[in-house]
Design a protein around this motif. Structure first.
Motif, PDB file in Angstrom:
ATOM      1  N   PRO A 243      77.697   1.905  88.906  1.00 45.04           N
ATOM      2  CA  PRO A 243      76.859   1.221  88.348  1.00 45.04           C
ATOM      3  C   PRO A 243      77.088   1.170  86.704  1.00 45.04           C
ATOM      4  N   VAL A 244      77.776   2.383  86.391  1.00 46.03           N
ATOM      5  CA  VAL A 244      78.048   2.558  85.062  1.00 46.03           C
ATOM      6  C   VAL A 244      78.974   1.526  84.286  1.00 46.03           C
ATOM      7  N   VAL A 245      79.721   0.717  84.977  1.00 44.84           N
ATOM      8  CA  VAL A 245      80.755   0.007  84.571  1.00 44.84           C
ATOM      9  C   VAL A 245      80.107  -1.295  84.302  1.00 44.84           C
ATOM     10  N   ILE A 246      79.072  -1.536  85.171  1.00 40.78           N
ATOM     11  CA  ILE A 246      78.617  -2.933  85.081  1.00 40.78           C
ATOM     12  C   ILE A 246      77.552  -2.773  83.895  1.00 40.78           C
ATOM     13  N   SER A 247      76.957  -1.819  83.761  1.00 40.36           N
ATOM     14  CA  SER A 247      75.794  -1.416  82.756  1.00 40.36           C
ATOM     15  C   SER A 247      76.444  -1.363  81.421  1.00 40.36           C
ATOM     16  N   TRP A 248      77.554  -0.725  81.372  1.00 38.97           N
ATOM     17  CA  TRP A 248      78.297  -0.758  80.043  1.00 38.97           C
ATOM     18  C   TRP A 248      78.622  -2.115  79.718  1.00 38.97           C
ATOM     19  N   SER A 249      79.264  -2.859  80.574  1.00 41.97           N
ATOM     20  CA  SER A 249      79.791  -4.078  80.476  1.00 41.97           C
ATOM     21  C   SER A 249      78.663  -5.171  80.049  1.00 41.97           C
ATOM     22  N   ALA A 250      77.486  -5.121  80.604  1.00 37.74           N
ATOM     23  CA  ALA A 250      76.332  -6.087  80.173  1.00 37.74           C
ATOM     24  C   ALA A 250      75.726  -5.502  78.844  1.00 37.74           C
ATOM     25  N   GLY A 251      75.776  -4.373  78.498  1.00 39.65           N
ATOM     26  CA  GLY A 251      75.271  -3.786  77.202  1.00 39.65           C
ATOM     27  C   GLY A 251      76.271  -4.039  76.087  1.00 39.65           C
ATOM     28  N   ARG A 252      77.471  -4.358  76.360  1.00 37.31           N
ATOM     29  CA  ARG A 252      78.344  -4.607  75.405  1.00 37.31           C
ATOM     30  C   ARG A 252      78.248  -6.123  75.067  1.00 37.31           C
ATOM     31  N   GLU A 253      78.157  -7.009  76.235  1.00 37.67           N
ATOM     32  CA  GLU A 253      78.109  -8.241  75.905  1.00 37.67           C
ATOM     33  C   GLU A 253      76.858  -8.676  75.000  1.00 37.67           C
ATOM     34  N   SER A 302      69.242  -3.040  79.122  1.00 33.84           N
ATOM     35  CA  SER A 302      70.414  -2.160  79.345  1.00 33.84           C
ATOM     36  C   SER A 302      70.390  -0.789  78.967  1.00 33.84           C
ATOM     37  N   VAL A 303      70.031  -0.623  77.864  1.00 34.40           N
ATOM     38  CA  VAL A 303      70.337   0.910  77.349  1.00 34.40           C
ATOM     39  C   VAL A 303      69.370   1.764  78.236  1.00 34.40           C
ATOM     40  N   ARG A 304      68.216   1.380  78.761  1.00 35.97           N
ATOM     41  CA  ARG A 304      67.431   1.988  79.853  1.00 35.97           C
ATOM     42  C   ARG A 304      68.243   2.315  81.326  1.00 35.97           C
ATOM     43  N   ILE A 305      68.998   1.151  81.671  1.00 33.21           N
ATOM     44  CA  ILE A 305      69.852   1.405  82.750  1.00 33.21           C
ATOM     45  C   ILE A 305      70.699   2.260  82.667  1.00 33.21           C
ATOM     46  N   ASP A 306      71.530   2.163  81.680  1.00 33.01           N
ATOM     47  CA  ASP A 306      72.379   3.229  81.262  1.00 33.01           C
ATOM     48  C   ASP A 306      71.953   4.474  81.309  1.00 33.01           C
ATOM     49  N   LYS A 310      72.927   7.750  84.081  1.00 28.79           N
ATOM     50  CA  LYS A 310      73.108   9.141  83.640  1.00 28.79           C
ATOM     51  C   LYS A 310      72.350  10.120  83.867  1.00 28.79           C
ATOM     52  N   GLY A 311      71.235   9.826  84.616  1.00 26.98           N
ATOM     53  CA  GLY A 311      70.262  10.681  85.176  1.00 26.98           C
ATOM     54  C   GLY A 311      69.275  10.923  83.944  1.00 26.98           C
ATOM     55  N   MET A 312      69.154  10.208  82.786  1.00 24.75           N
ATOM     56  CA  MET A 312      68.136  10.544  81.860  1.00 24.75           C
ATOM     57  C   MET A 312      66.835   9.818  82.006  1.00 24.75           C
ATOM     58  N   ASP A 313      66.620   8.983  82.898  1.00 26.38           N
ATOM     59  CA  ASP A 313      65.491   8.359  83.116  1.00 26.38           C
ATOM     60  C   ASP A 313      65.416   8.177  84.565  1.00 26.38           C
ATOM     61  N   THR A 314      64.285   7.713  85.218  1.00 24.89           N
ATOM     62  CA  THR A 314      64.026   7.477  86.532  1.00 24.89           C
ATOM     63  C   THR A 314      64.322   6.195  86.761  1.00 24.89           C
ATOM     64  N   GLY A 315      64.582   5.667  88.133  1.00 26.77           N
ATOM     65  CA  GLY A 315      64.787   4.234  88.608  1.00 26.77           C
ATOM     66  C   GLY A 315      65.816   4.141  89.263  1.00 26.77           C
ATOM     67  N   GLU A 316      66.186   2.800  89.983  1.00 27.75           N
ATOM     68  CA  GLU A 316      67.210   2.575  90.815  1.00 27.75           C
ATOM     69  C   GLU A 316      68.026   1.625  89.889  1.00 27.75           C
ATOM     70  N   PRO A 317      69.189   1.986  89.476  1.00 21.18           N
ATOM     71  CA  PRO A 317      69.884   1.261  88.609  1.00 21.18           C
ATOM     72  C   PRO A 317      70.522   0.007  89.164  1.00 21.18           C
ATOM     73  N   TRP A 318      71.089   0.049  90.590  1.00 24.78           N
ATOM     74  CA  TRP A 318      71.353  -1.155  91.207  1.00 24.78           C
ATOM     75  C   TRP A 318      70.417  -2.189  91.034  1.00 24.78           C
ATOM     76  N   ASP A 319      69.223  -1.879  91.427  1.00 28.96           N
ATOM     77  CA  ASP A 319      68.095  -2.708  91.574  1.00 28.96           C
ATOM     78  C   ASP A 319      67.894  -3.556  90.245  1.00 28.96           C
ATOM     79  N   GLU A 320      67.727  -2.471  89.135  1.00 27.35           N
ATOM     80  CA  GLU A 320      67.574  -2.749  87.534  1.00 27.35           C
ATOM     81  C   GLU A 320      68.611  -3.719  86.876  1.00 27.35           C
ATOM     82  N   LEU A 321      69.898  -3.562  87.650  1.00 27.10           N
ATOM     83  CA  LEU A 321      70.957  -4.217  87.261  1.00 27.10           C
ATOM     84  C   LEU A 321      70.681  -5.633  87.799  1.00 27.10           C
TER      85      LEU A 321
END
Length: 345
Positions: A243-253, A302-306, A310-321
């Motif tokens: 998921p880090v690849v998609i979150s990074w790509s979304a944040g970049r755009e 997108s920052v929160r998903i990132d 990286k384990g710095m916040d709680t939640g399911e990254p795929w659902d949030e994406l």
């Protein structure tokens, strides 16, 4: 001249057969089939001997040049294949290709193939001279309506017709993977006797073979296609993407959109961010849908998903994406999400 892969067969039937062919692009099935078609045409034209040189294992370009000037001991005409692979032509290779494009006509037929060339390569003299002297076949993955057309054309070339719903199903399940799509069509030809392949036929035979490009997941959201973005996201997740690849790509755009919105004009923003001309229409569509406030909110999300990834916040990254991509696609959030989820199932 430049010839699309689907029109290469017709070009090969028109005499005389060209002496130079350049096949390039990121789509392997088209490259393989284009080279096979040229070899068949070359054999029919009397080229019985085949020589192959591979740049991935190293080519002595001076030796190759000498070889092209020598006469064959076995055949009046030869097929000489040069595989560039993923390597960009270096200075020695470019000199050879320019010499080849500008040299006198001989009996040999050259097939030069490789992975996608850069835009800079396509602007170089050797490329232009090869295109002017021979045949260039760009092999790029068809998308959207072009992919549907490719499916229909392939089935028709094999004596069958794809009903529109069947083509839709094939496109949804094999998008991003022409080899899988070709295999599914071949399977349908074996299983279905009818000249028309219907949705019922396809449902019974097609497997889920989608192989999506992770970077195109975000592009689908930018284009406003929430259903496709969610479907692609689930596809890459099932294939083991991180998921880090998609979150990074979304944040970049989203950062790019934010910077463009803050610029004096959209054109000035694109220039400052060095956005390629080919990507500008996609980003303009997103800018027309999303306000500055929406982009800022999505950027924070997108920052929160990132952080989650990286384990710095709680939640399911795929659902949030999924939620982020649907929101990027625009429209009422809940309504769009519901439609996306229903369409992706």
């Amino acid at each position: 001249m430049i010839v699309k892969p689907e029109r290469l067969a017709a070009a090969l039937e028109r005499p005389p057969l060209a002496k130079l062919f350049l096949i390039f692009g990121e789509e392997p099935l088209q490259r393989i089939e284009s080279a096979d078609a040229i070899r068949t045409a070359a054999r029919a034209a009397g080229a019985a001997e085949r020589l192959r040189f591979d740049a991935t294992t190293g080519i002595d370009w001076d030796f190759l040049h000498a070889e092209t000037q020598s006469l064959s001991l076995f055949s009046a005409r030869r097929v000489i294949e040069i595989e560039l692979g993923k390597k960009k032509p270096d200075a020695a290779a470019e000199r050879f290709l320019k010499t080849l494009a500008n040299g006198p006509d001989g009996d040999d037929i050259f097939i030069i193939s490789g992975d996608a060339l850069s835009r800079e390569d396509e602007k170089k003299a050797w490329f232009a001279e090869l295109a002017a002297r021979g045949v260039v076949v760009p092999c790029r993955l068809p998308e959207g309506a072009a992919f549907h057309q490719w499916l229909g054309t392939r089935a028709r070339a094999r004596g069958r017709e794809l009903a529109a719903p069947a083509a839709d199903l094939l496109a949804a399940r094999t998008e991003g993977n022409l080899l899988a799509a070709a295999q599914e069509i071949d399977l349908l030809l074996l299983l279905v006797d009818s000249p028309l392949i219907t949705l019922e036929h396809a449902l019974a035979a097609v497997t889920d073979s989608a192989r999506y490009d992770v970077y195109k997941v975000v592009d689908s959201a930018l284009a406003g296609d929430a259903a496709r973005a969610v479907r692609m996201l689930r596809g890459v997740r099932e294939e083991g993407a991180e998921p880090v690849v998609i979150s990074w790509s979304a944040g970049r755009e989203l950062r790019v959109l934010s910077c463009v919105q803050a610029a004096p004009s959209v054109d000035a923003g694109f220039a400052a961010e060095r956005i390629w001309q080919t990507r500008q229409p996609l980003l303009r569509r997103a800018l027309q849908r999303l306000s500055t406030r929406q982009v800022q909110t999505l950027l924070r999300d997108s920052v929160r998903i990132d952080w989650m990834v990286k384990g710095m916040d709680t939640g399911e990254p795929w659902d949030e994406l999924e939620s982020l991509l649907v929101a990027m696609a625009g429209g009422p959030w809940l309504g769009a999400l519901g439609e996306a989820v229903r369409s992706a199932r």
